[in-house]
Design a protein around this motif. Structure first.
Motif, PDB file in Angstrom:
ATOM      1  N   GLU A   1     -48.952  12.012   0.970  1.00  0.00           N
ATOM      2  CA  GLU A   1     -49.247  13.248   0.593  1.00  0.00           C
ATOM      3  C   GLU A   1     -47.867  14.013   0.171  1.00  0.00           C
ATOM      4  N   SER A   2     -48.077  15.074  -0.745  1.00  0.00           N
ATOM      5  CA  SER A   2     -46.608  15.464  -1.211  1.00  0.00           C
ATOM      6  C   SER A   2     -46.885  16.956  -1.783  1.00  0.00           C
ATOM      7  N   LYS A   3     -45.700  17.727  -1.850  1.00  0.00           N
ATOM      8  CA  LYS A   3     -45.698  19.066  -2.487  1.00  0.00           C
ATOM      9  C   LYS A   3     -44.405  19.248  -3.259  1.00  0.00           C
ATOM     10  N   ARG A   4     -43.782  17.752  -3.384  1.00  0.00           N
ATOM     11  CA  ARG A   4     -42.674  17.852  -4.050  1.00  0.00           C
ATOM     12  C   ARG A   4     -42.813  16.840  -5.509  1.00  0.00           C
ATOM     13  N   ALA A   5     -42.296  17.066  -6.570  1.00  0.00           N
ATOM     14  CA  ALA A   5     -42.364  16.137  -7.742  1.00  0.00           C
ATOM     15  C   ALA A   5     -41.058  16.146  -8.580  1.00  0.00           C
ATOM     16  N   ALA A   6     -40.655  15.205  -9.142  1.00  0.00           N
ATOM     17  CA  ALA A   6     -39.493  14.974  -9.791  1.00  0.00           C
ATOM     18  C   ALA A   6     -40.212  14.627 -11.264  1.00  0.00           C
ATOM     19  N   ASN A   7     -39.151  14.865 -12.370  1.00  0.00           N
ATOM     20  CA  ASN A   7     -39.321  14.281 -13.380  1.00  0.00           C
ATOM     21  C   ASN A   7     -37.939  13.578 -13.788  1.00  0.00           C
ATOM     22  N   ILE A   8     -37.631  12.249 -13.647  1.00  0.00           N
ATOM     23  CA  ILE A   8     -36.620  11.784 -13.567  1.00  0.00           C
ATOM     24  C   ILE A   8     -36.764  10.322 -14.271  1.00  0.00           C
ATOM     25  N   GLU A   9     -36.309  10.023 -15.592  1.00  0.00           N
ATOM     26  CA  GLU A   9     -36.503   8.818 -16.230  1.00  0.00           C
ATOM     27  C   GLU A   9     -35.458   7.616 -15.579  1.00  0.00           C
ATOM     28  N   LEU A  10     -35.817   6.445 -15.890  1.00  0.00           N
ATOM     29  CA  LEU A  10     -35.205   5.403 -15.486  1.00  0.00           C
ATOM     30  C   LEU A  10     -33.686   5.229 -15.993  1.00  0.00           C
ATOM     31  N   SER A  11     -33.509   5.859 -17.357  1.00  0.00           N
ATOM     32  CA  SER A  11     -32.128   5.914 -17.725  1.00  0.00           C
ATOM     33  C   SER A  11     -31.185   6.655 -16.967  1.00  0.00           C
TER      34      SER A  11
END
Length: 178
Positions: free
Chosen positions: A59-69
């Protein structure tokens, strides 16, 4: 309102909104413009960066948009790349990373754990971004289908049916659905 990605990942109790960051953003925005929900719950599958096991419910209410680079210091962003919803309905176990790409390099992707990021799901960051814009509390419940390694896709396909059953059963046990 319960939403999901769609295509191979649909549920009778959830409205499909699209696969990936772009489809989800467009369709969820359209939905919120015409009939804004009081709460959004996204349900779906996730790949583990190593700290969660196959079929774990996260369960979560946090998200990230982080690329492998980013993990190799090969990129940066001026954008806010971690979002959190202010709600009391979903516990905040882990950050869910989202990208339009599925990670398949486990030695690199497990480095996400150092940032508190435990799983990846293609849509969740878009869900939080749209919810933030419309001031809608949001949460996500995920089932782990695979690890982020070279067999990620094969494992996803092999585990998907059982994972969707386990996720549905978990939602029933929590009295989220009947």
């Amino acid at each position: 309102m319960i939403i999901c990605a769609g295509r191979s990942e649909t549920f009778s109790f959830a409205e499909p909104m699209g696969v990936g960051l772009i489809e989800m953003s467009i369709n969820l925005t359209r939905r919120c413009l015409f009939d804004k929900p009081d709460f959004l719950l996204f349900v779906g599958s996730a790949g583990s960066y190593g700290e969660h096991n196959i079929f774990d419910i996260v369960e979560s209410k946090r998200a990230a948009n982080i690329e492998l680079s980013f993990l190799e210091n090969n990129s940066y962003t001026p954008l806010d790349n971690v979002l959190e919803s202010e709600n009391k309905f979903v516990k905040n176990d882990t950050i869910v990373n989202s990208s339009n790409y599925i990670s398949s390099n486990f030695s690199l992707s497990k480095k996400f754990n150092a940032y508190g990021i435990g799983v990846e799901n293609m849509e969740f960051f878009a869900v939080l971004q749209v919810a933030k814009e419309f001031e809608i509390p949001v949460g996500g419940i995920f089932v782990v289908t695979n690890y982020t390694n070279e067999t990620a896709h094969e494992d996803f396909l092999k585990n998907h049916k059982e994972a969707m059953r386990k996720l549905t059963n978990s939602l029933m046990e929590k009295n989220i659905i009947k």
